[in-house]
Enzyme design. Structure first.
Site, PDB file in Angstrom:
ATOM      1  N   CYS A  78      -6.439  11.512  23.751  1.00  0.00           N
ATOM      2  CA  CYS A  78      -7.466  11.816  23.039  1.00  0.00           C
ATOM      3  C   CYS A  78      -7.027  13.140  21.944  1.00  0.00           C
ATOM      4  O   CYS A  78      -6.325  14.104  22.257  1.00  0.00           O
ATOM      5  CB  CYS A  78      -8.677  12.454  23.954  1.00  0.00           C
ATOM      6  SG  CYS A  78      -9.906  12.959  22.825  1.00  0.00           S
TER       7      CYS A  78
ATOM      8  N   CYS B 208     -10.354  19.952  24.226  1.00  0.00           N
ATOM      9  CA  CYS B 208     -11.033  20.348  25.225  1.00  0.00           C
ATOM     10  C   CYS B 208     -10.311  21.178  26.326  1.00  0.00           C
ATOM     11  O   CYS B 208      -9.435  20.208  27.166  1.00  0.00           O
ATOM     12  CB  CYS B 208     -11.947  19.280  25.754  1.00  0.00           C
ATOM     13  SG  CYS B 208     -12.734  18.362  24.551  1.00  0.00           S
TER      14      CYS B 208
ATOM     15  N   CYS C 158      -9.699  19.271  29.923  1.00  0.00           N
ATOM     16  CA  CYS C 158      -9.274  17.737  29.902  1.00  0.00           C
ATOM     17  C   CYS C 158      -7.949  17.277  29.970  1.00  0.00           C
ATOM     18  O   CYS C 158      -7.457  17.530  29.341  1.00  0.00           O
ATOM     19  CB  CYS C 158     -10.135  17.013  28.866  1.00  0.00           C
ATOM     20  SG  CYS C 158     -10.149  15.325  29.036  1.00  0.00           S
TER      21      CYS C 158
ATOM     22  N   CYS D 126     -20.891   3.941  34.602  1.00  0.00           N
ATOM     23  CA  CYS D 126     -20.808   4.804  33.472  1.00  0.00           C
ATOM     24  C   CYS D 126     -19.318   4.546  32.939  1.00  0.00           C
ATOM     25  O   CYS D 126     -18.213   4.777  33.406  1.00  0.00           O
ATOM     26  CB  CYS D 126     -20.880   6.238  34.026  1.00  0.00           C
ATOM     27  SG  CYS D 126     -20.518   7.386  32.405  1.00  0.00           S
TER      28      CYS D 126
ATOM     29  N   CYS E  55     -24.473   3.229  31.431  1.00  0.00           N
ATOM     30  CA  CYS E  55     -24.291   4.538  30.869  1.00  0.00           C
ATOM     31  C   CYS E  55     -22.870   4.510  30.137  1.00  0.00           C
ATOM     32  O   CYS E  55     -22.048   3.731  30.544  1.00  0.00           O
ATOM     33  CB  CYS E  55     -24.301   5.762  31.704  1.00  0.00           C
ATOM     34  SG  CYS E  55     -23.949   7.133  31.158  1.00  0.00           S
TER      35      CYS E  55
ATOM     36  N   CYS F 201     -28.114  11.688  29.252  1.00  0.00           N
ATOM     37  CA  CYS F 201     -27.398  12.435  30.246  1.00  0.00           C
ATOM     38  C   CYS F 201     -26.524  13.472  29.711  1.00  0.00           C
ATOM     39  O   CYS F 201     -25.614  13.344  29.012  1.00  0.00           O
ATOM     40  CB  CYS F 201     -26.528  11.493  30.997  1.00  0.00           C
ATOM     41  SG  CYS F 201     -25.490  12.230  32.440  1.00  0.00           S
TER      42      CYS F 201
ATOM     43  N   ARG G 230     -27.148  15.714  38.686  1.00  0.00           N
ATOM     44  CA  ARG G 230     -26.042  14.933  39.240  1.00  0.00           C
ATOM     45  C   ARG G 230     -24.753  15.955  39.658  1.00  0.00           C
ATOM     46  O   ARG G 230     -24.247  17.012  39.072  1.00  0.00           O
ATOM     47  CB  ARG G 230     -25.388  14.048  38.248  1.00  0.00           C
ATOM     48  CG  ARG G 230     -24.307  13.029  39.098  1.00  0.00           C
ATOM     49  CD  ARG G 230     -23.765  12.218  37.830  1.00  0.00           C
ATOM     50  NE  ARG G 230     -24.683  11.767  36.690  1.00  0.00           N
ATOM     51  CZ  ARG G 230     -25.433  10.528  36.641  1.00  0.00           C
ATOM     52  NH1 ARG G 230     -25.251   9.914  37.971  1.00  0.00           N
ATOM     53  NH2 ARG G 230     -26.088  10.226  35.639  1.00  0.00           N
TER      54      ARG G 230
END
Ligand code: SAM
Ligand code: DTB
Ligand code: SF4
Length: 326
Positions: free
Chosen positions: A52, A56, A59, A96, A128, A188, A260
Site C-alpha cells: 500500500c 499509516c 499498518c 468483511c 462489508c 462502520c 466491535r
C-alpha cells in the site's frame, strides 16, 4: 430517535467515570437497546494484501515499512467464495473484504470486487468492504452489487491524525464516509487505541463519530497490534482497562450502534474480553487471522461463547438502521 449532540466535555466525563460505575452504566444502556449475549460475528478476508502507498504508522501493509507481510494481488472470486462459505459454516453472519488500497479505482479489479460482493450476498450473508477512499458513484455501484456496510475508520482524533498518517487528511476520511452514506450503505467507522495517543484523542475520535447523522451503525475499537517494522512497533500493549473504558464510553455515547471488540483480542484474557462484552461490546472478528496478523483460534472463541453464554447473531436479523431511527 433523536441523536444527542454530545460535547467533548461530556464524553470526557463519561470516559473518566470510576470504572465500575462506568461499566454499570454502559451495561444499563446496552440492555435497553440490545439482546444481552447476542454477538455479531464477522470474518475478515484480505482480498488484496500489502504494497500500500499510504503511510499509516500502525499498518504492516504499507509498502514503505519493512514488515514480513508479502504482497498478494487481488484474490479471485472462487477463492473468496470458498473462504466466505467456511466463515458461514463457522457461524459468521458477515464477511468483511479488506484491500490494501489507498482508494478504489474504476478498473477490472473493482469489477472483480463487485462480483465478490454479489457472490457472498447470494449466500445470505452481510457483506462489508474496506477498500480505502471511495467516490459516491463507486459507493453506489457497491450498494447495487449488494454491499451492506462500508468500513472506513477515523482511527484517532483530528488533532492527532497528522502524527499517524500524512498521506491523506481527516477530511478525506469524512468525505468517503459521507459518500458511503449517500449511497445508502451502513457505515462502520472507529479507530485504534494504544498508538501513544492522549485520552483527549480517544475522546476526540468518539466526538467526531458522534457528530455523524445518523451515528455509524457499527464502531470498531481496535487495540493496536504492534507489528515489527512499523513505526509503532515499540508501543507497549494497551491495558485491558483502557479497552473496557473505551468500549463502555462508545456504548454510552452511541447506544444503538454495534460496538466491535476488534483487533488485539489475542493479547486479552477471556476475563478481559468478558468485561468488554459487559461494557457493551456486541461484535467481534472471528477466524484465525485478522487481515495479516493472528486472531484467536476458532475453537477458542467457541469455547468462550459457551462459557460466557454468548450466541452469534443471525445475518440481517433485525438490525435497525440508525437512519431509520432518526
Ligand atoms: N486500506 C483501507 C483503509 O485504510 O481504509 C482498508 C484496510 S485498513 C488495514 C483497515 C483498518 O485496519 C485501519 O483503518 C485500521 O484501523 C486497522 N488496522 C490496520 N493495522 C492495524 C494494526 N496494526 N492494529 C490495529 N488496527 C489496525
Ligand atoms: C477494523 O477496524 N479492524 C479490522 C477491519 N476493520 C478491517 C482490521 C484489523 C487489522 C489488524 C492488523 C492486520 O491484521 O493486518
Ligand atoms: Fe494502506 Fe489501509 Fe494500511 Fe493505511 S491502513 S497503509 S491505507 S492498507
Amino acid at each position: 430517535m433523536n441523536f444527542k449532540d454530545w460535547t467533548k466535555e461530556e464524553i470526557m466525563e463519561v470516559y473518566n467515570t470510576p470504572l465500575m460505575e462506568l461499566i454499570y452504566k454502559a451495561t444499563e444502556v446496552h440492555k435497553q437497546h440490545h439482546t444481552v449475549g447476542e454477538v455479531q460475528v464477522s470474518s475478515l478476508v484480505s482480498i488484496k494484501t500489502g504494497g500500500c502507498v499510504e503511510d499509516c504508522a500502525y499498518c504492516p501493509q504499507a509498502a514503505r515499512y519493512h514488515t514480513e507481510v508479502k504482497v498478494h494481488k487481488l484474490m479471485s472470486v472462487p477463492e473468496v467464495d470458498t473462504l466466505a462459505e467456511n466463515a458461514k459454516r463457522g457461524g459468521a453472519s458477515r464477511v468483511c473484504l479488506g484491500a490494501a488500497w489507498r482508494e478504489v479505482r474504476d478498473n477490472r479489479d473493482f469489477d472483480t470486487v463487485l462480483d465478490m460482493v454479489k457472490t457472498i450476498n447470494q449466500k445470505g450473508m452481510e457483506v462489508c468492504a474496506t477498500l480505502g477512499m471511495l467516490t459516491e458513484d463507486q459507493a453506489k455501484r457497491l450498494a447495487e452489487a449488494g454491499l451492506y456496510a462500508y468500513n472506513h475508520n477515523l482511527d484517532t482524533s483530528e488533532e492527532n491524525y497528522g502524527n499517524i498518517i500524512t498521506t491523506r487528511t481527516y477530511d478525506d476520511r469524512l468525505n468517503t464516509i459521507n459518500h458511503a452514506r449517500k449511497a445508502g450503505l451502513t457505515v462502520c467507522s472507529g479507530g485504534i487505541i494504544g498508538m501513544g495517543e492522549k485520552v483527549e484523542d480517544r475522546v476526540g475520535m468518539l466526538y467526531t463519530l458522534s457528530l455523524l447523522r445518523p451515528y455509524p451503525e457499527s464502531v470498531p475499537i481496535n487495540a493496536l497490534v504492534a507489528v515489527e517494522g512499523t513505526p509503532l512497533e515499540e508501543q507497549p500493549p494497551v491495558p485491558i482497562w483502557d479497552m473496557v473504558r473505551m468500549i463502555a464510553t462508545t456504548r454510552i455515547v452511541m447506544p444503538k450502534t454495534a460496538v466491535r471488540l476488534s483487533a488485539g483480542r489475542l493479547n486479552m484474557s477471556m476475563e478481559g474480553q468478558a468485561l468488554c462484552f459487559m461494557a457493551g461490546a456486541n461484535s467481534i472478528f472471528a477466524g484465525e487471522k485478522l487481515l495479516t496478523t493472528p486472531n484467536p483460534l476458532y475453537n477458542q472463541d467457541m469455547e468462550m461463547f459457551k462459557i460466557l453464554g454468548l450466541s452469534p447473531k443471525k445475518a440481517f436479523s433485525g438490525e435497525v438502521f440508525n437512519s431509520e431511527l432518526a
